[in-house]
Design a protein around this motif. Structure first.
Motif, mmCIF file in Angstrom:
data_model
loop_
_atom_site.group_PDB
_atom_site.id
_atom_site.type_symbol
_atom_site.label_atom_id
_atom_site.label_comp_id
_atom_site.label_asym_id
_atom_site.label_seq_id
_atom_site.Cartn_x
_atom_site.Cartn_y
_atom_site.Cartn_z
ATOM 1 N N THR A 46 16.670 59.144 83.992
ATOM 2 C CA THR A 46 18.069 59.259 84.706
ATOM 3 C C THR A 46 17.587 59.903 85.888
ATOM 4 N N TYR A 47 18.599 59.739 86.824
ATOM 5 C CA TYR A 47 18.704 60.444 88.229
ATOM 6 C C TYR A 47 19.015 61.854 88.062
ATOM 7 N N VAL A 48 18.277 62.820 88.430
ATOM 8 C CA VAL A 48 18.661 64.034 88.388
ATOM 9 C C VAL A 48 18.674 64.671 89.843
ATOM 10 N N ARG A 49 19.679 65.547 90.231
ATOM 11 C CA ARG A 49 19.773 66.328 91.426
ATOM 12 C C ARG A 49 20.087 67.702 91.249
ATOM 13 N N SER A 50 19.436 68.521 91.866
ATOM 14 C CA SER A 50 19.236 70.024 91.655
ATOM 15 C C SER A 50 20.125 70.543 93.020
ATOM 16 N N VAL A 51 21.168 71.207 93.127
ATOM 17 C CA VAL A 51 21.595 71.726 94.160
ATOM 18 C C VAL A 51 20.911 72.677 95.039
ATOM 19 N N GLU A 52 20.716 72.191 96.343
ATOM 20 C CA GLU A 52 20.086 72.945 97.114
ATOM 21 C C GLU A 52 20.962 73.076 98.539
ATOM 22 N N VAL A 69 22.717 63.441 86.338
ATOM 23 C CA VAL A 69 22.831 64.950 85.978
ATOM 24 C C VAL A 69 22.657 65.645 87.165
ATOM 25 N N LEU A 70 23.718 66.662 87.597
ATOM 26 C CA LEU A 70 23.737 67.636 88.547
ATOM 27 C C LEU A 70 23.389 68.877 87.981
ATOM 28 N N LEU A 71 22.519 69.574 88.473
ATOM 29 C CA LEU A 71 22.292 71.040 88.050
ATOM 30 C C LEU A 71 22.590 72.024 89.315
ATOM 31 N N ILE A 112 21.650 69.771 74.091
ATOM 32 C CA ILE A 112 21.985 69.496 75.222
ATOM 33 C C ILE A 112 21.960 67.809 75.589
ATOM 34 N N VAL A 113 20.796 67.555 75.123
ATOM 35 C CA VAL A 113 20.187 66.260 75.723
ATOM 36 C C VAL A 113 21.306 65.033 74.960
ATOM 37 N N PRO A 114 21.570 65.294 73.728
ATOM 38 C CA PRO A 114 22.835 64.267 73.255
ATOM 39 C C PRO A 114 23.764 64.181 74.168
ATOM 40 N N LEU A 115 24.348 65.145 74.491
ATOM 41 C CA LEU A 115 25.661 65.117 75.363
ATOM 42 C C LEU A 115 25.481 64.357 76.747
ATOM 43 N N LEU A 116 24.226 64.669 77.127
ATOM 44 C CA LEU A 116 23.901 63.591 78.396
ATOM 45 C C LEU A 116 23.582 62.397 78.245
ATOM 46 N N LEU A 117 23.385 61.995 76.886
ATOM 47 C CA LEU A 117 23.164 60.567 76.630
ATOM 48 C C LEU A 117 24.172 59.741 76.090
ATOM 49 N N GLU A 118 25.440 60.551 75.787
ATOM 50 C CA GLU A 118 26.682 59.804 75.556
ATOM 51 C C GLU A 118 27.304 58.938 76.500
ATOM 52 N N LYS A 127 24.027 57.326 94.123
ATOM 53 C CA LYS A 127 23.484 57.383 92.661
ATOM 54 C C LYS A 127 24.605 58.086 92.037
ATOM 55 N N MET A 128 25.577 58.970 92.718
ATOM 56 C CA MET A 128 26.599 59.743 91.757
ATOM 57 C C MET A 128 27.813 59.231 91.633
ATOM 58 N N ALA A 129 27.806 57.921 92.759
ATOM 59 C CA ALA A 129 29.429 57.288 92.837
ATOM 60 C C ALA A 129 29.976 56.990 91.564
ATOM 61 N N LYS A 130 29.551 56.499 90.552
ATOM 62 C CA LYS A 130 30.211 56.070 89.150
ATOM 63 C C LYS A 130 30.369 57.155 88.318
ATOM 64 N N GLY A 131 29.945 58.469 88.713
ATOM 65 C CA GLY A 131 30.058 59.558 87.836
ATOM 66 C C GLY A 131 28.935 60.405 87.428
ATOM 67 N N TYR A 132 29.188 61.466 86.901
ATOM 68 C CA TYR A 132 27.836 62.322 86.554
ATOM 69 C C TYR A 132 27.945 63.260 85.503
ATOM 70 N N ASN A 133 27.130 63.876 84.943
ATOM 71 C CA ASN A 133 27.307 65.044 84.164
ATOM 72 C C ASN A 133 26.815 66.099 84.867
ATOM 73 N N ALA A 134 27.020 67.354 84.555
ATOM 74 C CA ALA A 134 26.845 68.643 85.438
ATOM 75 C C ALA A 134 26.374 69.747 84.462
ATOM 76 N N ILE A 135 25.332 70.455 84.878
ATOM 77 C CA ILE A 135 24.906 71.659 84.270
ATOM 78 C C ILE A 135 24.713 72.950 85.204
#
Length: 306
Positions: free
Chosen positions: A65-71, A35-37, A299-305, A104-112
């Motif tokens: 799951t791996y979470v990255r927050s934009v800095e 997940v990217l924030l 929101i969490v169910p969308l991330l678990l799809e 860790k993002m290479a295969k795809g990610y969800n974004a918020i």
């Protein structure tokens, strides 16, 4: 003196945040997409009372799951400044390069995206299809821009007033577009031609300058595009921009339905809606008033799809 105290407190918070909170978390559960924030104006990537709390919540609810927050810029001070003074095109380019370098993002990610981070992440989806963004969720994103800053989150009332005056009088001047982030998505419905010619970010990603088929194709690669509108918002004006709607051209009272706008077709939102990819959620409360319970339920169910 009061302003100095506020600035010193902010710096202290940023230092503490930098020492104790990092822009990445989790990483043990490879079964759930990363997940990217992206934070909003006046915020930073990882403070414990803002995006740091969301990072912690997502890691817990997805079992690691791996979470990255934009800095932006590699430190929290520059990251805070980026919300006001670093052009979105430069920020988007920076984030795209960071994503490409993150294995860790290479295969795809969800974004918020939170507030203006929502339209910035949409630009990432449209301009940088690799690695692939699967689901884009925007909280209070200003997809059709803003026309007014009735309650902007800055250090002082004076700063809000100054930004508002600058936007009202000279939003499309080259120097203002280059130096003030909010000018790049300032959408004046009374001067649509000036907006389209002068906007150096929003008019481009909304395909209002010319039809960029690359943008349309990439946005339609999303599995879902979820837009959350805060029904009692006092920051985003008009709040309908959070659902990709805006004032009918030539006035600032009547909202034009999304289906009647040019962007609906020019950006391929019509196809996304036919394909069931557009999701419109409304939540009671002011800007970014998100409860933990609501987030977990919606929101969490969308991330678990899968």
């Amino acid at each position: 003196m009061c302003r100095l105290i506020i600035i010193l407190l902010l710096l202290l918070i940023l230092i503490v945040g930098y020492l104790w909170w990092k822009p990445t978390a989790g990483g043990s559960n490879s079964e759930v997409l990363p997940v990217l924030l992206w934070h909003g104006m006046g915020d930073t990537c990882c403070l414990p009372f803002s995006l740091g709390a969301f990072m912690e919540l997502i890691v817990a609810q997805t079992k690691g799951t791996y979470v990255r927050s934009v800095e932006i810029g590699g430190n929290m001070v520059m990251d805070w400044e980026s919300g006001f003074f670093i052009h979105p095109n430069e920020q988007v380019d920076y984030v795209c390069k960071q994503l490409l370098a993150d294995e860790k993002m290479a295969k795809g990610y969800n974004a918020i995206g939170f507030s203006q981070g929502g339209q910035f992440l949409r630009a990432v989806a449209q301009r940088c299809p690799q690695p692939p963004m699967r689901t884009l969720i925007t909280f209070g994103g200003q997809h059709q821009g803003v026309f007014g800053l009735p309650s902007c989150p800055t250090l002082s009332v004076e700063a809000c007033a100054y930004i508002s005056r600058l936007l009202t009088s000279a939003a499309y001047a080259t120097a203002v577009q280059e130096q003030l982030v909010q000018a790049t998505y300032w959408h004046d419905p009374l001067m649509e031609n000036n907006y389209r010619r002068g906007s150096t970010f929003l008019a481009d990603i909304n395909n209002e300058l010319y039809l960029n088929v690359f943008y349309t194709e990439n946005l339609n690669k999303l599995k879902k595009f979820v837009m959350v509108k805060f029904l009692n918002d006092t920051v985003v004006q008009p709040k309908d921009s959070q659902w990709f709607e805006f004032y009918t051209s030539g006035q600032d009272k009547v909202i034009q339905p999304l289906k009647d706008s040019k962007v609906y077709e020019n950006l391929g939102l019509n196809k996304m809606q036919r394909d069931g990819k557009l999701v419109f959620l409304g939540v009671e409360g002011d800007h970014l008033s998100i409860s933990k319970a609501w987030f977990i339920q919606n929101i969490v169910p969308l991330l678990l799809e899968k």
